[in-house]
Structure formats: C-alpha cells, structure tokens
Design a protein around this motif. Structure first.
Motif, PDB file in Angstrom:
ATOM      1  N   SER A   1       0.832  -1.199   0.000  1.00 61.17           N
ATOM      2  CA  SER A   1       0.000   0.000   0.000  1.00 61.17           C
ATOM      3  C   SER A   1       0.868   1.251   0.000  1.00 61.17           C
TER       4      SER A   1
ATOM      5  N   VAL B   1       1.899   1.731  -3.560  1.00 61.61           N
ATOM      6  CA  VAL B   1       0.815   2.277  -4.368  1.00 61.61           C
ATOM      7  C   VAL B   1       0.688   3.773  -4.111  1.00 61.61           C
ATOM      8  N   LEU B   2       0.752   4.171  -2.844  1.00 63.34           N
ATOM      9  CA  LEU B   2       0.666   5.599  -2.534  1.00 63.34           C
ATOM     10  C   LEU B   2       1.843   6.360  -3.131  1.00 63.34           C
TER      11      LEU B   2
ATOM     12  N   ILE C   1      -9.430   8.009  -0.921  1.00 68.41           N
ATOM     13  CA  ILE C   1      -8.599   7.038  -1.648  1.00 68.41           C
ATOM     14  C   ILE C   1      -7.693   6.299  -0.675  1.00 68.41           C
ATOM     15  N   ALA C   2      -7.067   7.044   0.243  1.00 66.43           N
ATOM     16  CA  ALA C   2      -6.164   6.424   1.218  1.00 66.43           C
ATOM     17  C   ALA C   2      -6.923   5.452   2.109  1.00 66.43           C
TER      18      ALA C   2
ATOM     19  N   SER D   1      -9.641   3.821   1.313  1.00 66.78           N
ATOM     20  CA  SER D   1     -10.002   2.663   0.489  1.00 66.78           C
ATOM     21  C   SER D   1      -8.819   1.708   0.343  1.00 66.78           C
ATOM     22  N   ILE D   2      -7.652   2.250   0.098  1.00 63.65           N
ATOM     23  CA  ILE D   2      -6.457   1.416  -0.061  1.00 63.65           C
ATOM     24  C   ILE D   2      -6.104   0.734   1.253  1.00 63.65           C
TER      25      ILE D   2
ATOM     26  N   LEU E   1      -7.897  -2.562   1.944  1.00 66.73           N
ATOM     27  CA  LEU E   1      -7.691  -3.707   1.067  1.00 66.73           C
ATOM     28  C   LEU E   1      -6.849  -4.778   1.746  1.00 66.73           C
TER      29      LEU E   1
ATOM     30  N   GLU F   1      -5.650  -7.938  -2.822  1.00 63.30           N
ATOM     31  CA  GLU F   1      -6.263  -6.805  -3.515  1.00 63.30           C
ATOM     32  C   GLU F   1      -5.240  -5.700  -3.767  1.00 63.30           C
ATOM     33  N   VAL F   2      -4.345  -5.487  -2.815  1.00 52.23           N
ATOM     34  CA  VAL F   2      -3.301  -4.477  -3.004  1.00 52.23           C
ATOM     35  C   VAL F   2      -2.391  -4.886  -4.156  1.00 52.23           C
TER      36      VAL F   2
ATOM     37  N   LEU G   1      -4.257  -4.207  -7.329  1.00 43.74           N
ATOM     38  CA  LEU G   1      -4.300  -2.762  -7.556  1.00 43.74           C
ATOM     39  C   LEU G   1      -2.966  -2.261  -8.087  1.00 43.74           C
ATOM     40  N   SER G   2      -1.890  -2.763  -7.519  1.00 45.13           N
ATOM     41  CA  SER G   2      -0.562  -2.359  -7.959  1.00 45.13           C
ATOM     42  C   SER G   2      -0.337  -2.745  -9.420  1.00 45.13           C
TER      43      SER G   2
END
Length: 182
Positions: free
Chosen positions: A4, A7-8, A54-55, A57-58, A61, A65-66, A69-70
């Motif tokens: 995560s 992703v951020l 958004i943060a 939601s991430i 996960l 799922e992360v 998403l990545s």
C-alpha cells in the motif's frame, strides 16, 4: 502494508508528473490568483477529502487486492516492473576493511562454561547407562534416571567447566551413550 505504501508512492509520482505537464502550467497561472497562503508551522495542513477517501479505500484492502491494484496501476500508468527493497532492511553500508578491523580489535571470547548433552544411546547398554546416570547426577533415583535416558537427546549438565564436562562425557561414553559437549 509495504504494497500500500508502494501504491501511494506511485500515486504521488503520477500526480507530480501531471503537475509539471504543459496543461498544468497553463492552469497554474490561472489558479495562482486563487492561492491561499500555507498554514503556519506546527498547524496540521487540511487533508484533501478526495485523497483521504482514496487512502482509506487502499488501507481497507487485503494483501491480494493491493497486489492486484498495484498491477492495474502499473499497466494503466505504463510503469516499469521494479523491485522495492528498503535500504534500512539491509543495514547501513560499511566498508569491508572497517568491519575486519572491528573483528580483530574485539577480544576473542573464550568459552568457560560448557553443556553436556546426551544425544543417543546403545539399546544393549541401556541398563548400564541408567545406573551411570543415577550415580553421576545427584538426587536422581532409578525411575528418574530411566526417564531421563529415554528422553534423549537431552542436556545432562549445563554451565560446567571444561574438565568436568570431559570427565562426564568419558563416563557416559563408557556406559554406551553418544555425548556432545557444547
């Protein structure tokens, strides 16, 4: 959690790219009229509600799922596959010569206490070994000695000097045991 953060970090990089694009330059000159001064030092900066959602939601996960998403963000944003290794996990870098000097400067520790461990025994000499254990270890009766021998591998004595450990090993070896000194 690392995923995560990754992703951020990717989202932040992409926002920075957009900010410095040609369209952003034109929008910046128009938006400069509406700028508000930054908050004073020590006061928390208000969080953009869109980014906060958004943060959140991430953060909600799971690991799979992360990962998905990545992968999705990498494909949509055309990002290269890179491995992320934190620098602190590897420890600070030191020259090899300095490490060798430290090892040489440190006094070598001499082992003063030893542990005698009964690893295994010969089944044919089990009775003799039980009697020897009963005689060598104070306060042990035959039943306790039998249970002790049958529970091999086990520590016979701990924190004893080397000469005593050698004598104990010799006596147990004669009785049919395989003994290690650690």
């Amino acid at each position: 959690m690392i995923a995560s953060r990754f992703v951020l970090r990717q989202l932040t990089c992409n926002a920075t790219r957009r900010m410095f694009s040609a369209e952003a330059a034109a929008a910046a000159t128009e938006g400069a009229k509406n700028l508000t001064p930054p908050p004073p030092e020590g006061v928390a900066k208000p969080v953009n509600p869109k980014l906060e959602s958004i943060a959140n939601s991430i953060a909600g996960l799971n690991l799979l799922e992360v990962s998905e998403l990545s992968a999705l963000l990498k494909s949509k944003l055309n990002l290269p596959e890179t491995s992320f290794v934190p620098q602190m996990a590897m420890g600070p870098a030191r020259p090899a010569a300095a490490a060798e000097e430290e090892e040489e400067a440190a006094p070598k520790k001499v082992q003063t206490s030893f542990k005698v461990k009964l690893v295994k025994f010969d089944e044919k000499q089990k009775v003799a070994l039980i009697k020897e254990v009963k005689n060598l270890l104070e306060g042990m009766n035959l039943v306790q000695a039998k249970k002790f021998v049958e529970s091999a591998p086990t520590v016979v004595k701990d924190d004893i000097p080397k000469d005593e450990a050698e004598k104990l090993k010799e006596a147990l070896t004669k009785a049919g045991a395989v003994v290690e000194i650690e």
